[in-house]
Each structure stands twice: as C-alpha cells, then as structure tokens.
Design an enzyme around this catalytic site. Structure first.
Site, PDB file in Angstrom:
ATOM      1  N   SER A 144      -3.187  -8.950  -2.430  1.00 18.91           N
ATOM      2  CA  SER A 144      -3.025  -7.420  -2.325  1.00 18.91           C
ATOM      3  C   SER A 144      -4.239  -6.730  -3.163  1.00 18.91           C
ATOM      4  O   SER A 144      -4.707  -7.546  -3.615  1.00 18.91           O
ATOM      5  CB  SER A 144      -1.322  -7.118  -2.987  1.00 18.91           C
ATOM      6  OG  SER A 144      -1.589  -7.256  -4.326  1.00 18.91           O
ATOM      7  N   LYS A 145      -4.102  -5.441  -3.242  1.00 18.94           N
ATOM      8  CA  LYS A 145      -5.059  -4.753  -3.978  1.00 18.94           C
ATOM      9  C   LYS A 145      -4.900  -5.196  -5.520  1.00 18.94           C
ATOM     10  O   LYS A 145      -5.881  -5.491  -6.128  1.00 18.94           O
ATOM     11  CB  LYS A 145      -5.018  -3.295  -4.014  1.00 18.94           C
ATOM     12  CG  LYS A 145      -5.433  -2.725  -2.632  1.00 18.94           C
ATOM     13  CD  LYS A 145      -5.927  -1.208  -3.134  1.00 18.94           C
ATOM     14  CE  LYS A 145      -6.912  -0.973  -1.650  1.00 18.94           C
ATOM     15  NZ  LYS A 145      -7.261   0.200  -1.858  1.00 18.94           N
ATOM     16  N   ARG A 146      -3.896  -5.702  -6.073  1.00 19.01           N
ATOM     17  CA  ARG A 146      -3.602  -5.836  -7.309  1.00 19.01           C
ATOM     18  C   ARG A 146      -4.207  -7.192  -7.692  1.00 19.01           C
ATOM     19  O   ARG A 146      -4.923  -7.515  -8.571  1.00 19.01           O
ATOM     20  CB  ARG A 146      -2.205  -5.876  -7.681  1.00 19.01           C
ATOM     21  CG  ARG A 146      -1.641  -6.539  -8.913  1.00 19.01           C
ATOM     22  CD  ARG A 146      -0.062  -6.178  -8.913  1.00 19.01           C
ATOM     23  NE  ARG A 146       0.624  -6.912  -7.834  1.00 19.01           N
ATOM     24  CZ  ARG A 146       0.949  -8.271  -8.175  1.00 19.01           C
ATOM     25  NH1 ARG A 146       0.614  -8.931  -8.949  1.00 19.01           N
ATOM     26  NH2 ARG A 146       1.404  -8.769  -7.025  1.00 19.01           N
TER      27      ARG A 146
END
Ligand code: GLU
Length: 468
Positions: A242-244
């Site tokens: 994910s972006k994280r």
C-alpha cells in the site's frame, strides 16, 4: 523455444503513474534484453479509452527515463493497432478457430441463473459455437475463440514451473466485441506476436491470462513466447503493498532523493537474487540476471535496504553523473535550479559529499558549507561549540593555517599540534572549526572542508568567528 534473438517488452496500461511493481517488471525485461543482446520494447496498452490518459503515459515515460530504462524504437500504442487486432479475430473466424456469438447480455444472464439453480458451472456455453450464423446476418455479434473442452492447457513458466488448467474451466473468451473493438486478451497476443516478443516477463496476476492467451497463439499457429510470471511485491510486513509500504510512483522516489542506480539495484533484488550479492552495478545485473534467480514467493519492500544500497551507489557514482541527478532531485522538489557557481562548487566538493550520504537530501545538507557565503549563519548546536575558550583556540590555530602548505597532511598536523599544545583532544578542536566553516554539525570532515574552501576562505571564516 527457437533461437530467435531475444525481444522483451514492457506493456503498461496508462491509467496512473509508474508504480513500483510496474517499474520492477520493466527493469526485469530491460535487464533480460540488455544482458542477452536483445531488444527491449515499450507498448502502451491504451485500449481502454475510458481509463487511459495521456498524463499517465507521460508519467510512465518520465519514470522510465529517470530509471534509465531505455527502450528500442518508438513506443507502440495498442489502441492504434485496433484494425490489426480485428483482422486477426476475423482470421480465426475464417479458419474455424473462432465463431460469431449472437447471444445477448440478457440471454447470458439467464443462462448463468439457470446453471446456478441447477448447481452446474456458470461458465457461459454459447449456443452459437457450432451453429450456423446465417440466420443472424444483421444482428450484432461478438467473436469468441473456440476453446478446447477436453484435456488441459499447460503454461510452462520459467518461474512458476508447469501450470495446467483443465480446459473445462476455460470459457470461449471474447476476442472482438460487438462494436468491433478488440479485447485486451486478443490485443496482447497479436501485439506480442507482431512485435516479435520472445520472452514475456510480467506480474503473476497475469498467469491465468497466459493460459487463455495461449489459445489464440494456438489458433493462429504462432510460436508461444517464453513466459516468466513474477511474484508480486508486498510490504515489509508481508501484507499487500500500500502507499504506506512504498506503493508510490517511481517519480516520488526521485523526489525523496534516491539515486536511479540505487533504485535499479534495489528493484532488481526485489524478487531476484544472485547468491548473496546485495550491491551490484548495472553491468553485473545485466550479466547475472536470469529466471533461475527469481523466487516464487512475494518479495518484501524494505526502505532500509533501499537506503543502504542508495548510499553505496552515491558513494561509487561518477561526480558529474551525481550532479546531474541532484539537479533532477531539486527539480522534482520544485526547488530553484543551481547557478553555474553552485554547480562548479558542488563538483569540487563532490568527492567528500558523496561519502556516507544515503540520499541526496543528506548530501545537500552536507554541501551547505560550500553553497553558502559569509557571514556563515549558524544553527543552535554550532553556536554552542563556540564559547570564548574555543574562540581563543581558533585564534591560536590561525598562524598555523597561514603557514600550512594546504595539503591534508599539513592541515592535520597543524590542528593536532594546536590540540596538543592546549592539552585538548582533537575532537574538542574540530567542533569549533566545523562551526566556523559550516555553521552546522552535519558536514564533511573539517579537513575536507578546508581543502575545498581553500586557505583564504577558511581563514576568513575563522576570522569572522574569532573577531565576534
Ligand atoms: N497492461 C498490462 C498491465 O499493465 C500488462 C499486460 C502484459 O504484460 O501482458 O497489467
């Protein structure tokens, strides 16, 4: 597989930026082509007109350019080849490997509902497969590939091994829609064939597509390419990226300050390995890259490793190439471009700036001493190391510096001598010199700063402090 010259391709769908998984796929294809004297082609899969945008294509091209993944010839637009796709669909129709299906959406829906109610497979079985279409001359139709119903379809994959599908689980996929536009499944095969692609390296989310695509190859009697479906990338915690976790556009990595060479090295290691080698150059990667080194389980994205490799690449890079990358980094962050003098000064100091700099931000932080001019503005920490005692020690250093030959050896001797006379450890003297020269605590060594600044500038900066 015949001994055709290697041709690989990267086939992104321009629906967003070049994300990390796509960049790795591109890199693997690039490495394989370049390492085998082959060609690496780019095909923009812009057939889906609603989701494809020119901005996304531009972002993908910029990302590839930053990563240094140069492709051969012109980028190919899949959409522009629609006529050729339709031609192949009709060729399959003519040879009896495909058929016109006149079933309407409502009929397909009704078929599925009945099958479900009867506990049968809901895979659509078109009544038109073996029927004559003469009675429907004017009705809209799709073209479906006649998939075999018995036996199995096998994909011999370089990463996944032999993967088989029972043919009864494959439907007669649509290759041409009723408006005459090709489906993705057809377009990919026609394009790969026409472009002479010998090796298809892509994410393993396309593995089952390979089974269905091989039906088209067989129908057209075309040679099936070597398949290599690579596992996806996960976050450091093993969960979907994910972006994280770092599922960002590659351009964001440029803006974060990673060098392209470090990024390439790290992306190559995401899912592929060559013994215990972590750090390697492009030419080593090209020489070593092969399907045997690709793992079967998802790779984990790890910022720490990326940082570490980046630092090693910065340290080993050529100074002029680093300057060029730094300019790209500044522009990616909408910072002012460097002046001619700053470029010159940075190049002069690069040899010491590139040591132990993990990213370009760290490198630029250390470059402050050369990019700012007197009077040197000091941060709080530097200020603290400049009390009256250290100012007087700096005064006693001045005559030694005036007489030094300005070689590293001589400068070290001068500073050691003063430290010794004053009964101080070298470190005690280094902090005020650093404060006077840079006004910051993160800097190259004081000797490197003196060498880069030269005698006049060094003495002037020390003088500024001792006279305060
Ligand atoms: N356009 C597809 C995608 O972006 C790739 C298709 C392929 O590599 O065959 O996922």
């Amino acid at each position: 597989m015949s001994d055709r010259p290697v041709v690989t391709r990267f086939a992104p769908s321009p629906t967003g930026y070049l994300h990390i998984g796509g960049a790795r796929t591109a890199l693997f294809n690039w490495l394989y082509a370049r390492g085998n004297g082959g060609k690496f082609l780019l095909r923009v899969e812009d057939t889906d007109r609603e989701r494809s945008t020119p901005e996304a294509t531009a972002a993908i091209l910029r990302g590839m350019e930053w990563l240094g993944l140069d492709y051969d010839g012109e980028a190919i637009s899949q959409f522009e080849r629609a006529d050729r796709h339709a031609e192949v669909a009709h060729a399959m129709l003519d040879s009896g490997h495909a058929y016109k299906c006149f079933a309407t959406q409502d009929e397909i829906q009704a078929f599925r509902e009945t099958a479900k109610a009867e506990g049968k497979s809901t895979l659509f079985r078109s009544p038109w497969r073996d029927a004559s279409s003469d009675t429907h001359a004017d009705a809209p139709y799709v073209i479906r590939v006649k998939a075999p119903r018995d036996g199995e379809t096998v994909v011999e994959d370089q990463v996944q091994g032999r993967v088989a599908w029972k043919n009864e689980t494959l439907d007669d996929m649509i290759c041409l829609r009723s408006d005459g536009t090709p489906t993705y499944m057809l377009a990919v095969v026609v394009d790969d064939h026409d472009m002479g692609v010998t090796h298809v390296i892509r994410g393993d989310d396309h593995l089952s597509n390979a089974a269905r695509q091989s039906l088209v190859y067989n129908a057209m009697d075309w040679e099936i390419p070597v398949w290599a479906h690579i596992p996806l990338i996960h976050g450091a915690d093993g969960k979907k990226l994910s972006k994280r976790h770092g599922a960002l556009g590659v351009e964001e990595y440029q803006a974060m300050g990673y060098p392209a060479s470090g990024m390439r090295n790290y992306l190559a290691r995401l899912g592929w390995s060559h013994g215990d080698d972590e750090f390697f150059t492009d030419s080593q990667a090209k020489e070593w890259f092969g399907f045997g080194g690709i793992g079967k389980s998802p790779a984990r994205f790890d910022f720490k490793k990326l940082e570490n490799l980046s630092g090693q690449h910065i340290a080993q890079s050529d100074d002029a190439a680093l300057l060029h990358e730094i300019e790209g980094f500044l522009s990616a962050n909408n910072e002012d471009p460097l002046s001619e003098t700053q470029r010159h000064d940075l190049l002069k100091a690069m040899y010491c700036l590139k040591e132990k700099s993990k990213m370009f931000g760290n490198l630029l932080e250390k470059s402050r001493f050369i990019l700012t001019s007197r009077p040197i503005e000091r941060d709080e920490k530097s200020e603290k190391s400049l009390d009256d005692v250290s100012r007087s020690i700096l005064s006693s250093l001045t005559p030694h510096l005036q007489n030094a030959t300005w070689s590293r050896e001589d400068l070290e001797a001068a500073v050691s001598e003063v430290a010794e006379t004053q009964g101080l450890k070298l470190g005690k003297l280094v902090a005020p010199i650093r404060a006077a020269l840079a006004g910051r605590t993160t800097t190259p060594s004081v000797f490197d700063m003196m060498l880069v600044l030269g005698r006049d500038e060094t003495l002037a900066r020390i003088n500024d402090v001792t006279r305060e």
